[in-house]
Write an enzyme that holds these catalytic residues in place. Structure first.
Site, short mmCIF file in Angstrom:
data_model
loop_
_atom_site.label_atom_id
_atom_site.label_comp_id
_atom_site.label_asym_id
_atom_site.label_seq_id
_atom_site.Cartn_x
_atom_site.Cartn_y
_atom_site.Cartn_z
N LEU A 121 -42.27 -19.93 39.23
CA LEU A 121 -43.07 -18.77 38.81
C LEU A 121 -42.16 -17.59 38.48
O LEU A 121 -41.40 -17.12 39.32
CB LEU A 121 -44.03 -18.37 39.93
CG LEU A 121 -44.91 -19.51 40.46
CD1 LEU A 121 -45.93 -18.99 41.46
CD2 LEU A 121 -45.61 -20.25 39.32
N ALA A 122 -42.27 -17.15 37.25
CA ALA A 122 -41.36 -16.08 36.81
C ALA A 122 -42.01 -15.22 35.74
O ALA A 122 -41.33 -14.71 34.86
CB ALA A 122 -40.08 -16.70 36.28
N ALA A 123 -43.32 -15.06 35.83
CA ALA A 123 -44.00 -14.31 34.77
C ALA A 123 -44.18 -12.84 35.13
O ALA A 123 -44.35 -12.00 34.25
CB ALA A 123 -45.35 -14.94 34.47
N ARG B 248 -42.03 -3.57 41.87
CA ARG B 248 -41.31 -2.83 42.91
C ARG B 248 -39.82 -2.66 42.59
O ARG B 248 -39.12 -1.91 43.25
CB ARG B 248 -41.52 -3.53 44.26
CG ARG B 248 -42.93 -3.37 44.79
CD ARG B 248 -43.27 -4.38 45.88
NE ARG B 248 -43.65 -5.68 45.33
CZ ARG B 248 -44.07 -6.73 46.05
NH1 ARG B 248 -44.14 -6.62 47.36
NH2 ARG B 248 -44.38 -7.87 45.46
N LYS C 9 -37.91 -9.03 36.95
CA LYS C 9 -37.22 -9.11 38.24
C LYS C 9 -36.29 -10.32 38.34
O LYS C 9 -35.17 -10.21 38.85
CB LYS C 9 -38.28 -9.18 39.34
CG LYS C 9 -37.77 -9.54 40.70
CD LYS C 9 -38.78 -9.29 41.78
CE LYS C 9 -39.86 -10.32 41.85
NZ LYS C 9 -40.73 -10.10 43.02
N ASN D 286 -38.08 -8.26 46.35
CA ASN D 286 -39.11 -7.46 45.68
C ASN D 286 -38.59 -6.10 45.20
O ASN D 286 -39.15 -5.52 44.29
CB ASN D 286 -40.31 -7.26 46.60
CG ASN D 286 -41.01 -8.58 46.86
OD1 ASN D 286 -41.21 -9.38 45.95
ND2 ASN D 286 -41.32 -8.85 48.11
N LYS E 9 -4.17 -7.69 24.24
CA LYS E 9 -5.45 -8.12 23.67
C LYS E 9 -5.24 -9.23 22.66
O LYS E 9 -4.35 -9.13 21.81
CB LYS E 9 -6.13 -6.93 22.99
CG LYS E 9 -7.51 -7.25 22.48
CD LYS E 9 -7.88 -6.51 21.21
CE LYS E 9 -7.46 -7.28 20.00
NZ LYS E 9 -7.86 -6.67 18.73
N ASN F 89 12.01 -10.16 25.21
CA ASN F 89 11.96 -8.98 26.06
C ASN F 89 11.33 -7.85 25.26
O ASN F 89 11.88 -7.45 24.24
CB ASN F 89 13.37 -8.62 26.51
CG ASN F 89 13.31 -7.67 27.69
OD1 ASN F 89 12.49 -6.76 27.70
ND2 ASN F 89 14.17 -7.86 28.67
N SER G 214 13.16 -0.30 23.60
CA SER G 214 12.10 0.58 24.09
C SER G 214 11.55 1.49 23.01
O SER G 214 12.25 1.84 22.07
CB SER G 214 12.62 1.44 25.24
OG SER G 214 12.96 0.60 26.31
C1 UD1 Z 1 -46.04 -14.47 47.36
C2 UD1 Z 1 -47.07 -15.24 48.19
C3 UD1 Z 1 -46.86 -14.90 49.67
C4 UD1 Z 1 -45.44 -15.25 50.07
C5 UD1 Z 1 -44.41 -14.57 49.16
C6 UD1 Z 1 -43.04 -15.13 49.42
C7 UD1 Z 1 -49.13 -15.49 46.88
C8 UD1 Z 1 -50.47 -14.97 46.62
N1 UD1 Z 1 -48.41 -14.87 47.82
O1 UD1 Z 1 -46.31 -13.08 47.53
O2 UD1 Z 1 -47.77 -15.65 50.47
O3 UD1 Z 1 -45.23 -14.88 51.41
O4 UD1 Z 1 -44.72 -14.83 47.76
O5 UD1 Z 1 -42.04 -14.42 48.73
O6 UD1 Z 1 -48.74 -16.47 46.28
N2 UD1 Z 1 -45.89 -14.47 39.47
C9 UD1 Z 1 -46.27 -14.95 38.25
N3 UD1 Z 1 -47.49 -14.62 37.76
C10 UD1 Z 1 -48.36 -13.85 38.45
C11 UD1 Z 1 -47.96 -13.36 39.71
C12 UD1 Z 1 -46.73 -13.70 40.20
O7 UD1 Z 1 -45.52 -15.66 37.59
O8 UD1 Z 1 -49.46 -13.61 37.92
C13 UD1 Z 1 -44.56 -14.81 39.98
C14 UD1 Z 1 -43.65 -13.61 40.13
O9 UD1 Z 1 -42.92 -13.39 38.94
C15 UD1 Z 1 -42.77 -14.00 41.29
C16 UD1 Z 1 -43.62 -14.95 42.09
O10 UD1 Z 1 -44.68 -15.35 41.27
O11 UD1 Z 1 -41.59 -14.68 40.88
C17 UD1 Z 1 -44.16 -14.31 43.37
O12 UD1 Z 1 -44.92 -13.19 43.03
P1 UD1 Z 1 -44.92 -11.89 43.92
O13 UD1 Z 1 -45.78 -10.89 43.30
O14 UD1 Z 1 -43.54 -11.52 44.25
O15 UD1 Z 1 -45.66 -12.47 45.21
P2 UD1 Z 1 -45.62 -11.88 46.67
O16 UD1 Z 1 -46.51 -10.71 46.75
O17 UD1 Z 1 -44.22 -11.70 47.10
CA CA Z 2 -42.17 -11.93 46.18
#
Ligand code: UD1
Ligand code: CA
Length: 473
Positions: free
Chosen positions: A8-10, A15, A22, A234, A357, A383, A411
C-alpha cells in the site's frame, strides 16, 4: 504455493507535511518503499502489486529504478484514498489471477521489516487453518496504532483503530504492524463485505478480521519480540528514528563482517554499500549509493563517498568522491574533490585541495597540491605541479587535455585545452601552454625574466636627490 504481495503506497502521508509521497522518503540511501520491496522479494512472490496514488508517476519510477531486475510488478492505481481496505480492493483484478495461494499485505512506510519477519509470518500462517495471520508487536507506547483484540482462544477477534477505540481498548499494548498474510481467496471474499462505517469514513483493511470472525474463521497473530523493526513512519521524527535504527543495523553487519568502524554513531553507510574486511572507517564518514570498498582501505575521518569503487589499501582523508573509480594504494586528501567519471589507477596520489573531473590518471602519477584536472587523460608516472590548471572550458565547449606517460608539469601551469603534452616532456613552471608539446621536449611559455644589475643602488641615489630638491624649495 502461489505467493502474491500487495504494497500500500497510495496515501500522501499528511503527517510528513510534504508535497511528496511519504513512501519516497529516504532511509539509509533508499526510499522507504524500496526497503519493503527488497525484504518481501525474499519470499519470491509471483507478483508484487504496489497500490499507488499520490505522486504515482514518481513512485512507479522509483520502484522500477531500484528493482528493475524484478519482472513481477503489477501496478494498480487508487485515485481516491478511501482507506487501506479500499486500496486493497483496487488490487482485486490482479489478485484474482493469483489463484489459491496466499497474499501478503504490507505498507510502503515500514522500511525496517526484514526477510526473517516475512518468513516467520508465513511459517506461522501455513502452520494452521487461518483466514489470515497478522504480524503484531507489543509496544510501550501504542498510540496511533490499531489495537489487537484477542478472543478466549488467543486468536484475533478484531483490530480497532486508535480513533475508534474506547479508553479500555486504548490500554491494549499489542498493536497491528500493518503486515498480514491472507488466504487470497478469503481476502477477496472479505473485501466485498467491507463498509466505511467508522470515524474517518474509510474502508479499513483491518475490518476484514472481524468479518472472518463473524464467519467462524480464525485469524492468528504472529507476535514478534523486536517491535522496533516494525515501526511505521508517519512523520519526520519517526523517519529519523528509523534512519538511526537502520544505520546501526548496517554498521553492526559490517563490523561483524570484519570492518573497523571507529565511531558507529557518526558513520553513515547506505544499505547498498559493499565493504570488504579489514577496511577501517574513521568518524564523520558517509558512504552512499552503490559504493564498494575493497580490503585494507582506510576512509575518513570526514569523508564523503558516493557511487564509487575504492581499491585495496587506498586511503581517503577528509575528501569528497563522487561516481569515481579508484585503484589500489591510492592516497587522496585532505580536502580534495573527485567529481563524477574520474578514474584513478593504482598508486596515484591526489593531495591537498585538488579537484579532478571526468579524467583518467595513470598509474603512479601525482597531483599533490592545489590543482584542477578536468576532461583530461594523464598517463603513468606523471608529476603535476602545484597550482596546475587544465583550462578545459572556453566558455562554449569543454575541451580535452592529454598528458602522455612520464610528463613533468611545473608548478602554476595553465594547460589551455585542447592540448597534448607528449611523452616524457617537461613544462616549465608558470607556463601558459596553448600549443601541443612534442615528446621529450621542454616547453617554456612565460615572459622572460629580466635582471637589472645595481638597480637598487641607483634607485636610492635618485631618491636622495629628490629629497634634497624638496627641502631646497
Ligand atoms: C494502519 C492500520 C493500523 C496499523 C498501522 C501500522 C488500517 C486502517 N490501520 O494505520 O491498524 O497499526 O497501519 O503502521 O489499516 N494507504 C493507501 N490508500 C489509502 C490509505 C492508506 O494506499 O487510502 C497506504 C498508505 O500510503 C500507507 C499505508 O496504506 O503506506 C498505511 O496507511 P496509514 O494512513 O499510514 O495507516 P495508519 O493510520 O498508520
Ligand atoms: Ca502508518
Amino acid at each position: 504455493m502461489n505467493i502474491c504481495a500487495v504494497i500500500l503506497a497510495a496515501g500522501l502521508g499528511t503527517r510528513m507535511k510534504s508535497k511528496y509521497s511519504k513512501v519516497l522518503f529516504d532511509v539509509a540511501g533508499e526510499p522507504m518503499i524500496s526497503h519493503v520491496i527488497r525484504a518481501v522479494r525474499k519470499m519470491e512472490p509471483a507478483k508484487i502489486i504496489p497500490v499507488v496514488g499520490h505522486s504515482k508517476e514518481m513512485v512507479i519510477e522509483s520502484i522500477k529504478k531500484n528493482h528493475g531486475d524484478y519482472a513481477g510488478f503489477e501496478f494498480v492505481v487508487q485515485s481516491e484514498q478511501k482507506g487501506t481496505g479500499h486500496a486493497v480492493m483496487q488490487a482485486r483484478p490482479a489478485l484474482e489471477t493469483c489463484g489459491d495461494g496466499v497474499t501478503f499485505v504490507l505498507c510502503g512506510d515500514t522500511p525496517l521489516l526484514t526477510p526473517e519477519l516475512f518468513k516467520n509470518l508465513f511459517a506461522s500462517h501455513v502452520n494452521g487453518d487461518y483466514a489470515a495471520t497478522v504480524l503484531t508487536a507489543k509496544v510501550s507506547d501504542p498510540k496511533g496504532y490499531g489495537r489487537i483484540v484477542r478472543n478466549e482462544k488467543g486468536y484475533i477477534s478484531s483490530i480497532i483503530e486508535e480513533r475508534d477505540a474506547s479508553p479500555e481498548i486504548k490500554k491494549i499494548t499489542e498493536i497491528n504492524t500493518g503486515v498480514y498474510v491472507f488466504s487470497t481467496k478469503k481476502l477477496l471474499e472479505a473485501l466485498s463485505k467491507l463498509t466505511d462505517n467508522n470515524d474517518q469514513h474509510e474502508y479499513y483493511l483491518t475490518d476484514t478480521i472481524a468479518i472472518f470472525n463473524s464467519e467462524n474463521m480464525n485469524v492468528s497473530a504472529c507476535l514478534e519480540e523486536d517491535s522496533s523493526l516494525m515501526m511505521g513512519i508517519n512523520n519526520r521524527y519517526e523517519l529519523s528514528v528509523a534512519g538511526a535504527i537502520m544505520r546501526s543495523l548496517i554498521n553492526k553487519r559490517h563490523m561483524i563482517n570484519g570492518v573497523t568502524i571507529v565511531d558507529p554513531v557518526s558513520t553513515y553507510i547506505d544499505a547498498g554499500v559493499e565493504i570488504e574486511n579489514d577496511v577501517t572507517i574513521y568518524p564523520g564518514t558517509y558512504l552512499h549509493g552503490k559504493t564498494k570498498i575493497f580490503t585494507g582501505a582506510v576512509i575518513g575521518p570526514m569523508s564523503y563517498v558516493v557511487d564509487s569503487v575504492v581499491g585495496e589499501n587506498t586511503k581517503i582523508f577528509n575528501s569528497v568522491v563522487e561516481s569515481s573509480e579508484i585503484g589500489r594504494n591510492v592516497v587522496i586528501g585532505p580536502y580534495s574533490h573527485l567529481r563524477p567519471n574520474t578514474k584513478l589507477c593504482d598508486r596515484v596520489n591526489i593531495g591537498n585541495y585538488v579537484e579532478v573531473k571526468k579524467s583518467v590518471i595513470g598509474e603512479g602519477s601525482k597531483a599533490n597540491h592545489l590543482t584542477y584536472i578536468g576532461d583530461a587523460e594523464i598517463g603513468t608516472g606523471c608529476n603535476i605541479g602545484a597550482g596546475t590548471i587544465t583550462c578545459n572550458y572556453d566558455g562554449v565547449n569543454k575541451n580535452k587535455t592529454v598528458i602522455a606517460d612520464g610528463v613533468f608539469i611545473g608548478s602554476n601551469t595553465s594547460l589551455v585545452a585542447p592540448v597534448t603534452i607528449g611523452e616524457g616532456a617537461l613544462v616549465a613552471a608558470g607556463s601558459v601552454i596553448n600549443k601541443n608539446v612534442e615528446p621529450g621536449s621542454l616547453a617554456i611559455a612565460r615572459s622572460p625574466m629580466v635582471i637589472k644589475e645595481g638597480y637598487m643602488k641607483k634607485r636610492s641615489i635618485k631618491k636622495a636627490d629628490k629629497n634634497k630638491d624638496t627641502t631646497g624649495a
